[in-house]
Design a protein around this motif. Structure first.
Motif, PDB file in Angstrom:
ATOM      1  N   ASP A   1      29.448  45.655 -89.984  1.00 32.28           N
ATOM      2  CA  ASP A   1      29.729  46.003 -88.963  1.00 32.28           C
ATOM      3  C   ASP A   1      29.491  44.343 -87.610  1.00 32.28           C
ATOM      4  OD1 ASP A   1      27.074  45.523 -89.306  1.00 32.28           O
ATOM      5  OD2 ASP A   1      26.041  46.872 -87.743  1.00 32.28           O
ATOM      6  N   TRP A   2      29.298  43.267 -88.220  1.00 31.62           N
ATOM      7  CA  TRP A   2      29.456  42.222 -87.520  1.00 31.62           C
ATOM      8  C   TRP A   2      29.974  42.057 -86.472  1.00 31.62           C
ATOM      9  CZ3 TRP A   2      33.035  38.968 -85.987  1.00 31.62           C
ATOM     10  CH2 TRP A   2      34.422  38.815 -86.931  1.00 31.62           C
TER      11      TRP A   2
ATOM     12  N   GLU B   1      30.858  44.992 -84.647  1.00 31.88           N
ATOM     13  CA  GLU B   1      31.398  45.590 -83.178  1.00 31.88           C
ATOM     14  C   GLU B   1      29.292  45.068 -82.761  1.00 31.88           C
ATOM     15  OE1 GLU B   1      31.892  46.539 -86.601  1.00 31.88           O
ATOM     16  OE2 GLU B   1      32.978  48.343 -86.150  1.00 31.88           O
ATOM     17  N   ARG B   2      28.496  44.023 -83.997  1.00 35.08           N
ATOM     18  CA  ARG B   2      27.463  43.762 -83.180  1.00 35.08           C
ATOM     19  C   ARG B   2      27.767  42.555 -82.259  1.00 35.08           C
ATOM     20  NH1 ARG B   2      22.842  42.638 -87.664  1.00 35.08           N
ATOM     21  NH2 ARG B   2      22.993  44.599 -89.433  1.00 35.08           N
TER      22      ARG B   2
ATOM     23  N   GLY C   1      29.360  43.946 -78.842  1.00 28.95           N
ATOM     24  CA  GLY C   1      28.005  44.664 -78.236  1.00 28.95           C
ATOM     25  C   GLY C   1      27.051  43.270 -77.504  1.00 28.95           C
ATOM     26  N   VAL C   2      26.718  42.410 -78.463  1.00 27.66           N
ATOM     27  CA  VAL C   2      26.495  41.157 -76.981  1.00 27.66           C
ATOM     28  C   VAL C   2      26.923  40.404 -75.941  1.00 27.66           C
ATOM     29  CG1 VAL C   2      25.548  38.692 -77.448  1.00 27.66           C
ATOM     30  CG2 VAL C   2      25.258  39.989 -79.528  1.00 27.66           C
TER      31      VAL C   2
END
Length: 108
Positions: A28-29, A31-32, A35-36
């Motif tokens: 899920d890198w 999406e992470r 998200g940041v």
């Protein structure tokens, strides 16, 4: 008088593949990372109060079964340190970068 054609912003892809072609983990890198970066928006466009809304400058996608992040280079204009963060993330994790190939919009 006709409006001049709109120039599309330049974008690039961060592929979830290392330079050796191995998939990047965690799965899920993308999406992470997006998200940041979700707080970076064009002036006058605030983040909605809904669940999670990604920034228009960093969007997760899947291309040829590979997770990627599409990064709009206008992010540099909004926050240069955010662009530096994104590029350092790709470099530090040995991820592949590709320039986006922009296709013209179909005639309407």
């Amino acid at each position: 008088m006709a409006e001049p054609p709109k120039v599309k912003p330049k974008e690039f892809f961060i592929l979830g593949l290392t330079s050796a072609g191995r998939p990047f983990r965690p799965s899920d890198w993308a999406e992470r990372l997006c998200g940041v970066l979700s707080c970076y928006r064009p002036p006058g466009r605030q983040q909605s109060q809904q669940h999670l809304a990604y920034s228009p400058y960093a969007k997760p996608i899947v291309m040829n079964n590979v997770k990627c992040v599409v990064v709009d280079e206008r992010l540099r204009d909004i926050e240069p340190m955010a662009m530096t963060f994104v590029l350092n993330f790709a470099r530090d994790n040995d991820l592949q970068l590709l320039d986006a190939c922009l296709l013209p919009d179909p005639e309407q």
